[in-house]
Write an enzyme that holds these catalytic residues in place. Structure first.
Site, mmCIF file in Angstrom:
data_model
loop_
_atom_site.group_PDB
_atom_site.id
_atom_site.type_symbol
_atom_site.label_atom_id
_atom_site.label_comp_id
_atom_site.label_asym_id
_atom_site.label_seq_id
_atom_site.Cartn_x
_atom_site.Cartn_y
_atom_site.Cartn_z
ATOM 1 C CG ASN A 9 -2.047 -0.993 1.092
ATOM 2 O OD1 ASN A 9 -2.922 -0.869 0.255
ATOM 3 N ND2 ASN A 9 -2.014 -2.030 1.929
ATOM 4 C CG ASN A 11 7.477 2.050 0.313
ATOM 5 O OD1 ASN A 11 7.536 3.143 -0.239
ATOM 6 N ND2 ASN A 11 7.697 1.890 1.608
ATOM 7 C CG ASP A 109 0.478 -8.799 1.950
ATOM 8 O OD1 ASP A 109 -0.630 -9.369 1.818
ATOM 9 O OD2 ASP A 109 0.648 -7.839 2.735
#
Length: 257
Positions: A9, A11, A109
């Protein structure tokens, strides 16, 4: 060599990985308004900076929690390298049994972090990612993804404090010298850093009690080092955990992609 891209969100982390060794890492600000062409220009510049021939890559893999960026980045990778980008999502082999209510809702992720934890450290493990959100996920002794917890990220929480109160300032994030602050800034830093560390210690204690056995503790993300030093549990910091997970997923899927 492969190109591994992790879109968060805040990088985008890009890594060039050869035989499991991360050769180069670049972090760029996540911008959902950037076009395919803008991503392609930036990607080509980065590869040129590291003297990598864009057409020398064997493959590319991407994990993203920002859907508006996924398509433009896939297009940019194709334009620059000529490669179709493997995307972490449904259909990809992970080796993880997702023992949650709806496996389709598990963010990429979290899957990548779980795969990396098993590949690099073994199971059982509790994986913490200190990003825009702070996530705590559990991999049990059978290498099953059991779920976890999501907390507001440290920077997000501090920004909310500054925006939602009249007297609390917007401050930089740094570890306090002591837990009991004697001024407003140090009190806020104590709450942000030591408070988060205490929450992590509490989550670890309760998760292990629920599982019935201890786990290895692994932390990643931009603020991991700062938080972990204030934790009472032993926690391994691995800044490159998600890139390692992307490599592991590439290896699992490259022959069928």
């Amino acid at each position: 060599m492969i190109l591994a891209i992790d879109v968060g969100n805040t990088n985008i982390v890009l890594g060039c990985i050869e035989d499991g060794k991360i050769l180069n890492i670049v972090r760029a600000h996540t911008d959902a308004n950037r076009t395919d062409a803008e991503h392609a220009i930036q990607l080509k510049q980065l590869l040129n900076f590291f003297n990598h021939d864009p057409h020398s890559f064997e493959g590319a893999i991407l994990s993203s929690v920002v859907p508006p960026i996924t398509g433009p980045l896939i297009a940019a990778v194709k334009y620059v390298t000529g490669l179709n980008c493997m995307v972490v999502g449904p259909g990809i082999k992970t080796g993880l049994n997702l023992r949650v209510d709806d496996p389709g809702t598990v963010a990429g992720d979290l899957v990548v972090g779980g795969v990396a934890a098993i590949a690099c450290y073994g199971a059982p493990a509790i994986v913490m990612d200190f990003g825009t959100a702070t996530t705590v996920t559990v991999i049990d002794k059978d290498s099953c993804f059991r779920g976890g917890a999501i907390l507001p990220g440290v920077k997000l929480g501090m920004a909310a404090l500054a925006a939602g109160t009249s007297l609390l300032p917007d401050i930089s994030i740094a570890a306090p010298k002591k837990v009991i602050g004697t001024n407003t800034v140090d009190c806020m830093r104590s709450g942000a850093i030591v408070g988060t560390a205490a929450a992590i210690d509490g989550m670890i204690e309760r998760m292990e009690a629920e599982l019935g056995y201890p786990c290895l503790h692994i932390a990643t993300g931009g603020l991991a080092q700062c938080i972990v030093t204030s934790c009472r549990n032993e926690i391994v910091c691995d800044d490159d955990l998600l890139l390692k997970g992307l490599w592991a997923l590439w290896e699992k899927n490259k022959n069928t992609f």
